[in-house]
Design a protein around this motif. Structure first.
Motif, PDB file in Angstrom:
ATOM      1  N   VAL B 309     -12.372 -21.229 -24.792  1.00  0.00           N
ATOM      2  CA  VAL B 309     -13.180 -21.941 -25.791  1.00  0.00           C
ATOM      3  C   VAL B 309     -14.173 -20.989 -26.438  1.00  0.00           C
ATOM      4  CG1 VAL B 309     -15.009 -23.645 -26.056  1.00  0.00           C
ATOM      5  CG2 VAL B 309     -12.951 -24.244 -24.819  1.00  0.00           C
ATOM      6  N   LEU B 330     -25.360 -21.526 -22.353  1.00  0.00           N
ATOM      7  CA  LEU B 330     -25.173 -22.959 -22.125  1.00  0.00           C
ATOM      8  C   LEU B 330     -24.288 -23.201 -20.913  1.00  0.00           C
ATOM      9  CD1 LEU B 330     -25.703 -25.788 -23.178  1.00  0.00           C
ATOM     10  CD2 LEU B 330     -23.571 -25.638 -24.412  1.00  0.00           C
ATOM     11  N   GLU B 334     -25.308 -25.294 -17.705  1.00  0.00           N
ATOM     12  CA  GLU B 334     -24.538 -26.460 -17.278  1.00  0.00           C
ATOM     13  C   GLU B 334     -24.073 -26.293 -15.836  1.00  0.00           C
ATOM     14  OE1 GLU B 334     -23.288 -29.375 -18.448  1.00  0.00           O
ATOM     15  OE2 GLU B 334     -24.616 -29.325 -20.191  1.00  0.00           O
ATOM     16  N   ALA B 587     -14.894 -27.128 -19.517  1.00  0.00           N
ATOM     17  CA  ALA B 587     -14.741 -26.606 -20.878  1.00  0.00           C
ATOM     18  C   ALA B 587     -15.027 -27.671 -21.927  1.00  0.00           C
ATOM     19  CB  ALA B 587     -13.330 -26.072 -21.069  1.00  0.00           C
ATOM     20  N   HIS B 588     -14.714 -28.919 -21.583  1.00  0.00           N
ATOM     21  CA  HIS B 588     -14.864 -29.931 -22.636  1.00  0.00           C
ATOM     22  C   HIS B 588     -16.323 -30.195 -22.978  1.00  0.00           C
ATOM     23  CE1 HIS B 588     -14.776 -32.224 -18.875  1.00  0.00           C
ATOM     24  NE2 HIS B 588     -15.659 -32.977 -19.454  1.00  0.00           N
ATOM     25  N   ARG B 591     -17.369 -27.461 -25.273  1.00  0.00           N
ATOM     26  CA  ARG B 591     -16.800 -27.633 -26.597  1.00  0.00           C
ATOM     27  C   ARG B 591     -17.552 -28.732 -27.344  1.00  0.00           C
ATOM     28  NH1 ARG B 591     -12.412 -25.657 -28.356  1.00  0.00           N
ATOM     29  NH2 ARG B 591     -12.329 -26.181 -30.537  1.00  0.00           N
ATOM     30  N   GLN B 592     -17.826 -29.803 -26.633  1.00  0.00           N
ATOM     31  CA  GLN B 592     -18.503 -30.946 -27.214  1.00  0.00           C
ATOM     32  C   GLN B 592     -19.864 -30.553 -27.780  1.00  0.00           C
ATOM     33  OE1 GLN B 592     -17.971 -33.994 -24.180  1.00  0.00           O
ATOM     34  NE2 GLN B 592     -19.931 -34.704 -24.896  1.00  0.00           N
ATOM     35  N   HIS B 593     -20.577 -29.716 -27.060  1.00  0.00           N
ATOM     36  CA  HIS B 593     -21.932 -29.410 -27.496  1.00  0.00           C
ATOM     37  C   HIS B 593     -21.995 -28.256 -28.478  1.00  0.00           C
ATOM     38  CE1 HIS B 593     -23.162 -32.361 -24.818  1.00  0.00           C
ATOM     39  NE2 HIS B 593     -23.146 -31.666 -23.712  1.00  0.00           N
ATOM     40  N   LEU B 594     -21.011 -27.379 -28.425  1.00  0.00           N
ATOM     41  CA  LEU B 594     -21.085 -26.216 -29.303  1.00  0.00           C
ATOM     42  C   LEU B 594     -20.286 -26.402 -30.569  1.00  0.00           C
ATOM     43  CD1 LEU B 594     -20.767 -23.219 -26.867  1.00  0.00           C
ATOM     44  CD2 LEU B 594     -22.769 -24.065 -28.025  1.00  0.00           C
ATOM     45  N   ASN B 595     -19.174 -27.074 -30.450  1.00  0.00           N
ATOM     46  CA  ASN B 595     -18.247 -27.133 -31.559  1.00  0.00           C
ATOM     47  C   ASN B 595     -17.831 -28.582 -31.760  1.00  0.00           C
ATOM     48  OD1 ASN B 595     -16.731 -26.102 -33.555  1.00  0.00           O
ATOM     49  ND2 ASN B 595     -15.080 -25.369 -32.239  1.00  0.00           N
ATOM     50  N   ALA B 596     -18.806 -29.396 -32.061  1.00  0.00           N
ATOM     51  CA  ALA B 596     -18.552 -30.828 -32.090  1.00  0.00           C
ATOM     52  C   ALA B 596     -17.761 -31.213 -33.319  1.00  0.00           C
ATOM     53  CB  ALA B 596     -19.864 -31.574 -32.093  1.00  0.00           C
ATOM     54  N   ALA B 597     -17.180 -32.373 -33.256  1.00  0.00           N
ATOM     55  CA  ALA B 597     -16.408 -32.882 -34.384  1.00  0.00           C
ATOM     56  C   ALA B 597     -16.940 -34.256 -34.756  1.00  0.00           C
ATOM     57  CB  ALA B 597     -14.943 -32.937 -34.027  1.00  0.00           C
ATOM     58  N   PRO B 598     -17.996 -34.314 -35.545  1.00  0.00           N
ATOM     59  CA  PRO B 598     -18.580 -35.601 -35.895  1.00  0.00           C
ATOM     60  C   PRO B 598     -17.593 -36.494 -36.620  1.00  0.00           C
ATOM     61  CG  PRO B 598     -19.912 -33.799 -36.738  1.00  0.00           C
ATOM     62  CD  PRO B 598     -18.699 -33.198 -36.146  1.00  0.00           C
ATOM     63  N   ILE B 600     -14.348 -36.740 -36.162  1.00  0.00           N
ATOM     64  CA  ILE B 600     -13.440 -37.415 -35.228  1.00  0.00           C
ATOM     65  C   ILE B 600     -14.175 -38.531 -34.511  1.00  0.00           C
ATOM     66  CG2 ILE B 600     -12.113 -37.108 -33.115  1.00  0.00           C
ATOM     67  CD1 ILE B 600     -11.296 -34.427 -34.087  1.00  0.00           C
ATOM     68  N   ALA B 601     -15.428 -38.267 -34.163  1.00  0.00           N
ATOM     69  CA  ALA B 601     -16.195 -39.294 -33.455  1.00  0.00           C
ATOM     70  C   ALA B 601     -16.347 -40.537 -34.321  1.00  0.00           C
ATOM     71  CB  ALA B 601     -17.555 -38.742 -33.081  1.00  0.00           C
TER      72      ALA B 601
END
Lengths: 543, 675
Positions: B309, B330, B334, B587-588, B591-598, B600-601
């Motif tokens: 990622v 990060l 985490e 990893a998810h 990915r969620q916090h660094l490379n989010a997809a608003p 898709i959400a």
């Protein structure tokens, strides 16, 4: 899935029917073709992978290009894996695809159905007697063979594109694609009843057209449901043709022409609307509460990450204002913080900077430009490392703040070590505001907070369709008035406010730079202030 | 609510001064997030320690990597400036005096990192060359006037910096003056004369032989400057060059051709351009990975997916080392935040010490680790019981397991580097050119199962002797430098191989002589039949001898030796007990916090509300919305079907919801729909 279903149907049709409806069908079926094409495109990607894998390209750069596939795979995997990133398993092509143009056939079909629905309802209205249950199925069967076939072959989404009325039908009827017509028409009759009942409420007077009468005649003819409809169909081909042309020619009723005026309901004023709204309990409140609790557990983590140099941005459907407000009240009580309503029509970077310099840093001087002010703030915060400031920005992507310069300035503020920014975005394309340079300034951590709550506060500055309108954009004019006032006038307004504090029940609406208090004061008292939470409504009462 | 108003959008909240004094230490946030977190304070401290180490290491690396570039830049500056000093009447020099020395600095597209580079460059220049270093950005200089103003004000600031602050008041008044190149050069003259006197007292003393230090102007983003401004400035300043010694540094993101594309020949001929290339960011990434992750210095490790990622974000989004480091930070955070056993993620002696103080809960946590359970299952039954019941025994066992893990890592990285030496120069790079690619493959699956590995070995079997020798030499160096006992045997083996290859040389010569003799014998008169026969024989002989060539035997041995190394040491980390302590694998979340997809959400929330609101009533098949769904979902569906108009009346009736709900829904849809 869809195309598969359709092909199945096609097979069935081959066995059973030969006739014009098939032709009609084929005309209407293009949609499926398009979908198949899309799938083929996906296949192409796969073949590319197969072709590309074995040839090891010479250069390292190419090698990395090759890893593209890996990347896509990883992307897909994580989308599935992730708890919160949306479950769109079919990847981006649904979300990111271009809006496909509506096919003319589709529009025509839409039109034909729209043309028919009122008729149906009228017929049922006319015959409001016990016969109704028998009549309607026949009616539907009789007068709209083409309609029926359409109904059958439409996939759901297409079906939805008919009149909104169709939604109800679809929702209730589990769509069995069986070839037994009796079953189908039976279920259909139920729908029609439902529709009829709804329409009765509506009591729209629609004049009977000749055609309907003609169709009713057809209906009344003795038609046995169970007979294979071949023969009957042939008889009705002429009817069909007529209908076809009728459907395609009647362009005037493309959309439902019922308007709010036709509703026998007067427009409400803001107060009654609010009262009515407050009585409605939102659905799924338990689930929503659970969602919210889930987010609240993150508060500590947010604080931690803010302190470690990250900034936090919230996205997802629903207003995040309440969530942020709760964050503020639980975590930030002992810290200096500034709440910025990005949705406020009069917000600007200048006002944000002003409130920082004047109220947070107690600086009374003026600045030649915004950049000077920014420099001053940055220096100040760099000098005093014990100073800490939290910025809460609702709707960072609002009209007023989305400009390049504003984003740059807010980004520079947020990149300071002792300024912590937590913001929410709502716009679909909000991330486009930030290029790489700004993103590195912001140093975002993204959190998805889908709340499904209404954007009540955010939209309160805009007009509702159901409320009596008075003047356009009341609030922007309000700010114009504000800006045109001299500082002296503002202070007098402040003094005025002091004297009238006991008369005005809620102080919060009138902070110190609200000179309009003179104007409003007179018309204020009769109303319960709880309703008037917005500028829009405020103007209603004063004008 | 206190934060809504008709008249303002900003609300400042200042708590009482007394209250504010008691600021909550950050560790508290670390604790409170989880209810039953173990050793959270210690964990947070460990996190901070490791992060500080990693950060300083990356900074050191950055400096090191920039050093070459900066050195050559400084050399260039000094050389070009010496032209000003020599007041020769040479014609060539006269011509040269009209040309502004310019350094074109090609930095690549990783724009986010440039700032850092320029900052350190400014610092280096100020320390070594001249106090007058000014850097400008395109967005500050829309026209000539602003350009000069910025330049002048920054120059004066430099000066104020160096000198005492008493000039400040003067400076403020100066700011309003309209600057020209003339005024700048007069200012420069006055300042240089003054500084001559003050020179000895200054802290940052430029080399004293420089009577007039040059003015270095850095244009950070040369591409985005307007052509007109640049042209004008260059023409004007070239006129003043003899009294205002200017040196330009262009920061270029794309390619050096851009200079000629932006400036016409008449202008670019006034520049004396020299090109400097910064290190490619991929190289940079490789070094960072090499020094941060492929080492036992930092106990923290990333699992394959996380690494994937992070590198993907780097390679496909921004080419930014800073972002990569942020991702690393990060994941570190985490890891320490979510894994209670991460308290053991520190250097070995410290970890061993900490094991002794583990609480009962933590022991339970150890027992619950999947890798530990797998390990227990493999043990004899008495030992199993002891491990699951006896705390002390468990702790001892954990210590030895951790030590094993440590040893495993030392060997792993050595063998990885060794394998990388062998595979990195193979044709077509089956296992990648960079060590990070090899590392990723090794983490992903057992390397010996992969096709790439097989083909790499195949290629190794075809290499010539000198290539093999070179690789062996490098490998030997790797092992030498590590000085670890465990693999001492291997180093010896490699040395042996080297010696054997060298001794082959002598033997090979003898053999060659033999063959030449035999060939000379063979030249006799024969008929066709005999010739064919003898040729066949020779072929046979050669094939047989080929099989027996000592070199080939040795090569085969070497390859199988490498293979055995890989088999023995390049095991998957997941097979190691207690790997969860050191490896971060979520990893998810990263990915969620660094490379989010608003996008898709939003799409999911609107199309599939069941995903968020776990209510059975909302469960539906694909592409269909139940009528109990939140009305915003229904509205969205309707909007998709007929994007122009949604008839509120129809809608209200069909979904049987009261009309006033519709009103609010139509509003709440609004912010998303307007694009």
């Amino acid at each position: 899935m869809m195309s598969k279903l359709e092909s199945k149907e096609d097979k069935m049709l081959e066995v059973q029917f030969v006739g014009d409806d098939d032709v009609l069908n084929h005309i209407l079926d293009r949609e499926g073709g398009a979908k198949i094409k899309k799938e083929r495109a996906q296949l192409l990607v796969n073949t590319k992978k197969i072709i590309k894998k074995p040839e090891y390209d010479l250069e390292e750069d190419d090698q990395e290009v090759l890893k593209d596939q890996n990347y896509v795979e990883v992307l897909g995997r994580h989308v599935q894996e992730s708890l919160k990133n949306g479950s769109a398993t079919d990847g981006g092509n649904k979300v990111y695809s271009f809006q496909n143009r509506k096919h003319p056939e589709k529009m025509a079909k839409l039109a034909s159905e729209l043309a028919k629905t009122p008729r149906k309802s009228v017929s049922s209205n006319l015959k409001s007697d016990p016969e109704i249950t028998i009549d309607i199925p026949q009616c539907s069967k009789g007068h709209s063979a083409s309609d029926k076939v359409q109904l059958k072959n439409n996939d759901k989404s297409e079906f939805l594109s008919t009149a909104p009325r169709g939604l109800r039908k679809r929702l209730i009827v589990p769509r069995f694609h069986s070839d037994s017509e009796s079953e189908y028409s039976a279920s259909n009759s139920e729908d029609d009843e439902g529709v009829a009942q709804e329409c009765e409420e509506n009591t729209n007077e629609v004049i009977l057209s000749e055609q309907i009468q003609a169709q009713n005649r057809v209906v009344s003819a003795p038609v046995c449901k169970e007979t294979p409809s071949k023969k009957m169909r042939r008889d009705k081909t002429s009817d069909l043709v007529e209908e076809y042309f009728e459907a395609h020619s009647s362009s005037k009723v493309l959309t439902s022409d019922r308007t709010l005026q036709k509703l026998k309901r007067a427009k409400l004023d803001q107060q009654t609307l609010h009262n009515l709204l407050s009585k409605v309990s939102p659905s799924f409140s338990a689930e929503l509460k659970q969602l919210n609790q889930q987010y609240e557990q993150l508060f500590h983590k947010w604080m931690l990450q803010l302190h470690l140099g990250f900034n936090i941005v919230l996205y997802g459907l629903g207003s995040k204002r309440d969530l942020l407000e709760r964050f503020r009240t639980t975590m930030l009580q002992d810290c200096i913080h500034v709440v910025i309503n990005g949705f406020f029509p009069g917000i600007s970077v200048k006002s944000i900077l002003n409130s920082i310099t004047e109220e947070v840093l107690n600086h009374m001087g003026t600045f030649r430009s915004v950049l000077d002010q920014l420099d001053w703030i940055i220096n100040k915060f760099k000098e005093e490392s014990s100073l800490e400031l939290f910025l809460l920005i609702h709707n960072l992507d609002s009209q007023m703040l989305r400009g390049d310069k504003s984003q740059q300035i807010i980004g520079q503020l947020s990149s300071l070590r002792n300024i912590y920014l937590i913001a929410s975005i709502d716009h679909l394309n909000a991330p486009l505001m930030w290029d790489h340079a700004k993103q590195s300034l912001y140093n975002w951590l993204w959190y998805e907070t889908t709340t499904y709550s209404h954007y009540t506060e955010e939209t309160s500055y805009e007009n509702s369709l159901l409320v009596k309108q008075s003047g356009s954009l009341p609030l922007s004019s309000l700010t114009h008035v504000l800006r045109s006032l001299t500082p002296n006038a503002r202070t007098s307004g402040e003094a005025d406010q002091e004297t009238r504090n006991d008369n005005v029940p809620s102080k919060t609406f009138f902070q110190k730079d609200t000179p309009l208090i003179h104007v409003m004061h007179l018309s204020w008292e009769p109303f319960d202030l709880q309703i008037v939470s917005s500028g829009c409504s405020c103007m209603h009462y004063t004008t | 609510m206190a934060t809504s108003s008709v008249s303002k959008g900003c609300f400042v909240f200042k708590p009482d001064f007394k209250k504010r004094k008691i600021s909550v230490p950050i560790e508290d946030y670390f604790n409170k997030g989880k209810n039953e977190s173990e050793d959270s304070k210690l964990r947070f401290e460990t996190y901070q320690l490791i992060w500080q180490q990693m950060k300083s290491e990356t900074e050191r690396l950055q400096e090191e990597l920039n050093k070459n570039l900066f050195d050559s830049l400084i050399e260039f500056l000094q050389k070009s400036h010496s032209g000003f000093q020599k007041n020769s009447r040479d014609w060539g020099c006269q011509i040269k005096l009209r040309e502004i020395p310019t350094a074109a600095l090609v930095l690549g597209v990783n724009v986010t990192d440039h700032d850092l580079t320029f900052r350190s460059l400014t610092e280096v220049l100020q320390n070594n060359v001249t106090p007058y270093v000014v850097s400008l950005q395109a967005k500050d200089c829309p026209d000539m006037k602003h350009f000069l103003q910025k330049l002048a004000s920054q120059l004066m600031d430099c000066n104020v910096d160096v000198q005492s602050k008493e000039k400040e008041s003067v400076q403020v008044t100066q700011k309003k003056i309209h600057y020209s190149m003339d005024s700048l050069s007069t200012w420069y003259m006055s300042v240089t004369q003054k500084t001559d006197v003050k020179m000895p007292r200054k802290k940052r003393t430029p080399p004293s032989q420089w009577q007039s230090p040059p003015v270095v102007l850095i244009l950070k983003d040369m591409e985005s400057f307007t052509t007109k401004v640049l042209q004008d400035f260059i023409i004007i300043s070239s006129q003043h060059l003899h009294e205002f010694p200017l040196i330009l540094i262009f920061g270029i993101a794309t390619s050096p051709v851009v200079v000629h594309r932006m400036l016409p020949h008449a202008v670019s001929s006034l520049l004396c351009i020299e090109l400097f290339q910064s290190l490619s960011c991929k190289e940079h990434l490789t070094t960072v990975l090499d020094k941060l992750l492929l080492t036992t210095q930092f106990p923290f490790k990333l699992s394959e997916k996380v690494l994937q990622v992070l590198t993907n974000i780097f390679l496909y989004h921004d080419f930014s080392i800073q972002n990569f480091i942020k991702g690393l930070q990060l994941s570190l955070l985490e890891h320490f935040y979510s894994q209670p056993l991460s308290v053991l993620c520190c250097n070995l002696p410290e970890a061993k010490r900490r094991i002794n103080f583990l609480s009962d809960n933590q022991c339970e946590n150890i027992r619950r680790l999947p890798s530990f359970r797998r390990y227990v299952e493999k043990q004899a039954s008495e030992k199993q019981v002891a491990l699951l019941t006896n705390e002390r025994f468990l702790k001892e066992e954990t210590q030895s397991l951790l030590e094993n893990l440590h040893v495993y890592h030392t060997n792993y990285f050595l063998v990885l580097r060794c394998l990388h030496q062998f595979t990195s120069s193979l044709p077509k790079y089956p296992l990648g050119r960079q060590i990070r690619e090899l590392y990723c493959t090794c983490l992903e699956k057992n390397i010996r199962d992969s096709e790439e590995y097989a083909s790499a070995l195949q290629l190794l079997r075809m290499l010539a002797k000198d290539e093999l020798m070179a690789m062996l030499q490098k490998c030997f160096k790797v092992f030498k430098s590590s000085s670890e006992k465990q693999l001492g045997n291997t180093a010896k083996r490699i040395e042996e191989f080297l010696a054997q290859f060298q001794s082959l040389d002598a033997e090979a010569k003898e053999e060659e002589e033999d063959t030449s003799e035999s060939q000379s014998k063979g030249l006799q008169k024969t008929d066709l039949y005999h010739l064919q026969k003898s040729l066949l024989e020779m072929k046979e002989l050669r094939r047989a001898s080929k099989r027996q060539t000592k070199f080939e035997v040795l090569r085969e041995q070497l390859v199988s030796f490498i293979d055995s190394l890989a088999r023995e040491y390049l095991l998957l980390p997941e097979t190691q007990p207690l790997h969860e302590v050191l490896y971060f694998s979520a990893a998810h979340t990263l990915r969620q916090h660094l490379n989010a997809a608003p996008r898709i959400a939003l799409h999911t929330a609107l199309n599939n509300p069941y995903y968020y609101l776990k209510n059975e009533a909302l469960r539906s098949e694909e592409g269909c919305i139940p009528n109990v769904a939140p009305d915003i979902c229904i509205a969205y569906k309707l909007h998709l079907e007929c994007s122009r108009l949604i008839n509120l009346v129809d809608w209200s009736e069909l979904s049987n919801i009261p009309l006033y709900i519709c009103a609010t829904s139509s509003l709440s849809i609004h912010p998303m729909m307007d694009t």
